[in-house]
Design an enzyme around this catalytic site. Structure first.
Site, PDB file in Angstrom:
ATOM      1  N   ASP A 299       0.858  -1.182   0.000  1.00 44.17           N
ATOM      2  CA  ASP A 299       0.000   0.000   0.000  1.00 44.17           C
ATOM      3  C   ASP A 299       0.895   1.233   0.000  1.00 44.17           C
ATOM      4  O   ASP A 299       2.123   1.157   0.103  1.00 44.17           O
ATOM      5  CB  ASP A 299      -0.939  -0.018   1.217  1.00 44.17           C
ATOM      6  CG  ASP A 299      -2.224   0.760   0.958  1.00 44.17           C
ATOM      7  OD1 ASP A 299      -2.228   1.648   0.078  1.00 44.17           O
ATOM      8  OD2 ASP A 299      -3.233   0.487   1.627  1.00 44.17           O
ATOM      9  N   TYR A 300       0.281   2.385  -0.102  1.00 46.04           N
ATOM     10  CA  TYR A 300       0.972   3.661  -0.296  1.00 46.04           C
ATOM     11  C   TYR A 300       1.976   3.914   0.833  1.00 46.04           C
ATOM     12  O   TYR A 300       1.598   4.138   1.971  1.00 46.04           O
ATOM     13  CB  TYR A 300      -0.095   4.755  -0.315  1.00 46.04           C
ATOM     14  CG  TYR A 300       0.266   6.049  -0.977  1.00 46.04           C
ATOM     15  CD1 TYR A 300       1.206   6.899  -0.430  1.00 46.04           C
ATOM     16  CD2 TYR A 300      -0.386   6.455  -2.129  1.00 46.04           C
ATOM     17  CE1 TYR A 300       1.505   8.109  -1.031  1.00 46.04           C
ATOM     18  CE2 TYR A 300      -0.108   7.661  -2.730  1.00 46.04           C
ATOM     19  CZ  TYR A 300       0.847   8.486  -2.187  1.00 46.04           C
ATOM     20  OH  TYR A 300       1.126   9.683  -2.786  1.00 46.04           O
TER      21      TYR A 300
END
Length: 773
Positions: A299-300
């Site tokens: 994820d980011y």
């Protein structure tokens, strides 16, 4: 010369050098959907290309950067174009549009040594341009075909805008409505969630990833992100190994079984290890136990965040931990591209681990046809033709109607469409931007969405007078009462009041946790003021989560849960309000009476001191002093404009042999005066087992359409697989003993019957044990 021809003639083009078969690659590595001949050709191509890649070029394929087009997290740098031209990027997200993606693809194809095309990703969660209801709302339809159709429309529009990859579906089970991202998933039940996960994956990916109406899907967030403590986003998760496998992993396993191309890691930790560094999740479970052949993406900046988690010393250490765990692509953090060359030189990371990641990523680019034509998705003509196509808008309206849930109706609905006047009150009544909710991709928030006011006005025309007043403009504080007087005046002139209230769209989704679940701002006071007029009130509730609306339930005449219904939401709400569509939605998540009941879900475990609300005073029992244990609205609940009666529940046998099946039948009769659809639900309870079992678990449902006065016998078939669970030793199977089957219109309103399984049955090997670091 066409772009594809230019690409084909470029001397750097890897495809031109792919004829020879070089080093063998592991069998079935990400080419599982291909025929044996095509698979072999694909493997030869990727092996040949990788033989020609430098270490830096390989690591570049593991780097995913955002463009400046959209913001979905903290931006670390702006030089993504330069990085693409340098060959340091394998994929770009937050970039869409045929022309824009073509321009970026040109950098990768024409400016780098090997001309490896980029992969373009985006959060296409519930529509791209044509926005469908939020995923939680779609789950309320209990209509797998409609949910798959929604994903297919989204894929069609997204692919035409140059996108190859969506960061969806989110398949996290969520049982705490304080968590804003509950809006993005299918609710609280792993059995229903697993089936919806598979439907979404197939909707996005279709039968052939080379099709121009498909995109790679991404199952997220792996795993148990929906169990964040206190419902607070990015917070710690602390659950048992059993709960992980029984509740939170089934939708992910279903997505893997449906052929999902990619997985995204979660921000949370499990068993003291952040998910992005969990070899147990990403390698032991995902790759080895489930046989996943696609690639994983963080994820980011989740790799970078291993440092503030206190699990990595620095970002170099974080990069090594993530790669060794099984992360193949680093989203936005640039830890791989920055540190892996040095880590390889120091012998702390093997080039073989990098090769495995690169091979998986290149395989997906091959399956998308990007090496044949890197510009095939960036087609401005196709983009214009499919964006907001009439059939897409019609599908959005249909899915929205199916998603609406009638929570209460004392007879005021459906509304009359003549000789009445309506007061449409509330801050969401004429809000276009709130119709499409959070994570609404490239959907327009102005002009395109149909508000409830627009939908109602278009429906009634000149036959009905519609008085409109927002009442309050402040949905976040309690000071916005300056519009009360105008709203009360408008309501006083009407025969019926339709109050459209709820949460603004950005109050749900990521980074939108709430400590309370009441209607925000001055809306409760506005609703009470309207109630004092003594007129019939319909509350149209818009939100991305269950809200605590017990006062409204006790005092208004009807409540329609509209969620965030999408681009065509205003039309869908009007269709239901006026009876042009008979609502059939059922809740995929429990509505609490108060936030103090949270987390609350239907499939709870039994307690040694159960409370009987019908019995005498019971002090030393599992109960609240100030509220019933029961929810306001249970899982599976939803009303219709007609009535359904259940009777004659029957089993074709009372003993089930391991190799046999059991048929369950129930008679369902439409006793009202309108045609309608009912979602008939089947639940099971294992009465005694080697570990405690939930009081009931969903194991089947059927959608039945009945004319007024008609009846039908609905049939379910149960096998041993429906009775299976992770037993005391974590093997998966069923145990001999007594079971109760329940059938009805919700988890709380059912008929029951018993049967017995005659012998234990083992169905598959146990998962990786024990839970390692």
């Amino acid at each position: 010369m066409s772009a594809a021809a230019v690409h084909a003639s470029a001397p750097r083009r890897a495809v031109a050098l792919a004829a020879a078969a070089l080093a063998a690659v592991p069998a079935g590595s990400a080419f599982a959907q291909a025929s044996p001949d095509d698979q072999a050709e694909a493997e030869r191509f990727v092996a040949d290309l990788m033989e020609r890649m430098t270490l830096r070029e390989k690591i570049g394929q593991l780097n995913l950067l955002t463009s400046s087009m959209d913001v979905t997290g903290p931006t670390l740098r702006e030089g993504y174009r330069e990085s693409v031209a340098a060959g340091d990027v394998g994929a770009i997200f937050n970039a869409y549009g045929a022309d824009y993606t073509r321009s970026l693809q040109t950098l990768a194809v024409e400016e780098t040594r090997l001309g490896i095309p980029l992969l373009f990703g985006y959060d296409v969660v519930h529509g791209f341009r044509t926005i469908f209801p939020i995923p939680l709302a779609e789950a309320a339809s209990w209509d797998l075909e409609a949910i798959e159709r929604s994903a297919r429309v989204a894929a069609t529009e997204a692919a035409a805008a140059g996108l190859h990859w969506t960061f969806a579906p989110m398949v996290d089970i969520a049982r705490d409505p304080r968590w804003g991202r509950i809006a993005e998933g299918a609710g609280e039940d792993p059995w229903l969630g697993a089936r919806i996960a598979a439907a979404r994956v197939h909707g996005f990916q279709g039968d052939d990833l080379a099709g121009l109406d498909t995109v790679l899907a991404c199952a997220k967030h792996f795993a148990a992100y929906g169990a964040a403590q206190a419902g607070r986003d990015y917070h710690t998760v602390d659950i048992s190994l059993r709960t992980l496998w029984e509740v939170y992993l089934p939708p992910f396993e279903a997505a893997a079984g449906a052929g999902v191309a990619t997985f995204m890691t979660a921000f949370n930790e499990l068993n003291g290890v952040p998910a992005t560094a969990s070899r147990y999740l990403l390698t032991d479970v995902l790759q080895q136990h489930w046989g996943f052949e696609g690639f994983t993406v963080s994820d980011y900046t989740a790799v970078n965040e291993l440092v503030p988690h206190g699990y990595a010393r620095d970002e170099a250490h974080a990069a090594a931990l993530a790669l060794h765990a099984g992360v193949h692509m680093d989203m936005q953090g640039e830890t791989f591209v920055t540190w892996l060359p040095e880590l390889v030189r120091r012998g702390e990371v093997s080039e073989a681990a990098i090769d495995d990641a690169v091979r998986r990523i290149l395989a997906m680019k091959y399956r998308l046809g990007l090496f044949d034509d890197p510009y095939r998705y960036s087609d401005a003509g196709r983009e214009a033709a499919v964006t907001y196509a009439d059939e897409h808008l019609e599908a959005a309206r249909d899915v929205a109607r199916r998603s609406l849930v009638l929570l209460k109706n004392d007879g005021v609905l459906p509304l009359a469409d003549e000789d009445v006047s309506i007061a449409l009150i509330g801050p969401l009544a004429d809000s276009e931007e709130d119709m499409i909710g959070s994570w609404s991709a490239a959907g327009e928030r102005r002009d395109r969405p149909v508000s409830v006011l627009e939908g109602v006005q278009e429906r009634v025309g000149d036959d009905v007078t519609v008085h409109h007043a927002p009442g309050t403009s402040d949905m976040l504080g309690e000071s916005g009462r300056q519009g009360f007087s105008a709203a009360i005046a408008a309501a006083a002139r009407a025969d019926v009041i339709v109050a459209v209230m709820g949460e603004p769209w950005d109050m749900t989704g990521e980074a939108a946790s709430r400590a309370t679940l009441d209607l925000p701002g001055a809306q409760p006071q506005l609703l009470m003021a309207l109630h004092r007029l003594g007129k019939p009130i319909v509350l149209v509730l818009m939100s991305g989560r269950p809200l605590t609306i017990e006062w409204a339930h006790e005092n208004v005449d009807a409540i329609l849960m509209a969620w965030y219904p999408g681009t065509e939401g205003g039309h869908a709400v009007a269709d239901v309000l006026f009876g042009d569509y008979n609502p059939s939605g059922k809740l995929p998540v429990t509505f609490p009476r108060a936030v103090g009941q949270v987390p609350i879900h239907y499939d709870v475990k039994p307690t040694g001191r159960p409370y009987d609300p019908q019995g005498p005073e019971q002090k030393y029992r599992s109960r609240y002093l100030d509220l019933p244990n029961t929810p306001l609205y249970p899982f599976g609940y939803g009303l219709s404009y007609t009535r359904f009666r259940y009777s004659d529940l029957a089993l074709d046998r009372t003993e089930l042999e391991p190799d046999d099946s059991l048929t369950v039948t129930v008679r369902v009769e439409n006793t009202g005066d309108r045609d309608g659809e009912e979602i008939v639900q089947l639940y099971l309870r294992d009465e005694v087992a080697s570990v405690t079992r939930p009081v009931r678990q969903l194991r089947g449902f059927r959608r039945v359409r009945l004319d007024a006065g008609a009846a039908e016998t609905v049939e379910f078939e149960l096998t041993v697989a429906d009775l299976a669970f992770y037993r005391r030793d974590m093997s998966f199977g069923a145990e001999a003993g007594e079971f109760t089957v329940f059938v009805g219109g919700s988890s709380a309103d059912t008929l029951g019957a018993r049967f017995r399984l005659t012998a234990d049955v083992s169905l598959r090997p146990p998962p990786p044990l024990p839970w390692p670091p």
